[in-house]
Design an enzyme around this catalytic site. Sequence first.
Site, PDB file in Angstrom:
ATOM      1  N   GLU A 172      -2.950  -4.571  -3.264  1.00 46.55           N
ATOM      2  CA  GLU A 172      -3.464  -5.462  -4.301  1.00 46.55           C
ATOM      3  C   GLU A 172      -3.409  -4.797  -5.672  1.00 46.55           C
ATOM      4  OE1 GLU A 172      -4.717  -4.634  -1.306  1.00 46.55           O
ATOM      5  OE2 GLU A 172      -6.410  -5.934  -0.810  1.00 46.55           O
TER       6      GLU A 172
ATOM      7  N   ASN B  54       0.844  -1.187   0.000  1.00 45.53           N
ATOM      8  CA  ASN B  54       0.000   0.000   0.000  1.00 45.53           C
ATOM      9  C   ASN B  54       0.886   1.245   0.000  1.00 45.53           C
ATOM     10  OD1 ASN B  54       0.468  -1.009   2.748  1.00 45.53           O
ATOM     11  ND2 ASN B  54      -0.813   0.665   3.479  1.00 45.53           N
ATOM     12  N   ILE B  55       0.438   2.253  -0.735  1.00 39.56           N
ATOM     13  CA  ILE B  55       1.168   3.509  -0.869  1.00 39.56           C
ATOM     14  C   ILE B  55       0.184   4.625  -0.560  1.00 39.56           C
ATOM     15  CG2 ILE B  55       2.517   4.974  -2.408  1.00 39.56           C
ATOM     16  CD1 ILE B  55       3.021   2.334  -4.070  1.00 39.56           C
ATOM     17  N   GLU B  56       0.345   5.222   0.613  1.00 40.77           N
ATOM     18  CA  GLU B  56      -0.611   6.224   1.077  1.00 40.77           C
ATOM     19  C   GLU B  56      -0.250   7.622   0.586  1.00 40.77           C
ATOM     20  OE1 GLU B  56      -1.953   3.829   5.072  1.00 40.77           O
ATOM     21  OE2 GLU B  56      -0.830   5.682   5.330  1.00 40.77           O
TER      22      GLU B  56
ATOM     23  N   CYS C 285      -3.864   0.750  -2.862  1.00 40.69           N
ATOM     24  CA  CYS C 285      -3.791  -0.470  -2.066  1.00 40.69           C
ATOM     25  C   CYS C 285      -2.729  -1.416  -2.612  1.00 40.69           C
ATOM     26  CB  CYS C 285      -5.141  -1.185  -2.066  1.00 40.69           C
ATOM     27  SG  CYS C 285      -6.482  -0.241  -1.322  1.00 40.69           S
TER      28      CYS C 285
ATOM     29  N   CYS D  97     -10.389  -4.558  -0.119  1.00 42.07           N
ATOM     30  CA  CYS D  97     -11.459  -3.568  -0.177  1.00 42.07           C
ATOM     31  C   CYS D  97     -12.275  -3.754  -1.458  1.00 42.07           C
ATOM     32  CB  CYS D  97     -10.877  -2.154  -0.103  1.00 42.07           C
ATOM     33  SG  CYS D  97     -10.076  -1.582  -1.624  1.00 42.07           S
TER      34      CYS D  97
ATOM     35  N   CYS E 130     -10.432  -2.919  -4.810  1.00 45.44           N
ATOM     36  CA  CYS E 130      -9.505  -3.982  -5.206  1.00 45.44           C
ATOM     37  C   CYS E 130     -10.258  -5.204  -5.721  1.00 45.44           C
ATOM     38  CB  CYS E 130      -8.597  -4.357  -4.039  1.00 45.44           C
ATOM     39  SG  CYS E 130      -7.392  -3.065  -3.666  1.00 45.44           S
TER      40      CYS E 130
END
Length: 128
Positions: A55, A42-44, A53, A86, A89
């Site tokens: 995935e 995940n890359i916020e 996300c 989620c 995804c």
Amino acid sequence: MEEQKLIDTARAYRERAYDKYSHFKVGAAVLTKSGRIYGGCNIENSSYPVTNCAERTAIFKAVSEGEREFEAIAIIADTDRPCSPCGACRQVMAEFHIPTVIMANLKGDVKTVSLGELLPYAFSEDDL
């Protein structure tokens, strides 16, 4: 398919997460029909809606390398039960017809389901 290899790859990518805001690391690994594995984390972003996300990171990496056919995806996080993807995804998994979804946690719990079980009424090209 080596389920454990996918889970281990997802676990390794989890450590690369950019989780500056949620402090919730997630890793994923997707297996293509050609036998290659692509990992993602995940890359916020401070603008939360543009966060990506794990995935989708893994799937998009594979697609950007020319892959279009998939066997499975594994997802792992530090959760009480196996980590479930989620809705966004799930829809991306449906777009690329990923048949098997392996959900895991750091405690070693694993649940494997079909995409149909995970998203029984996915929106598809048939709905356009």
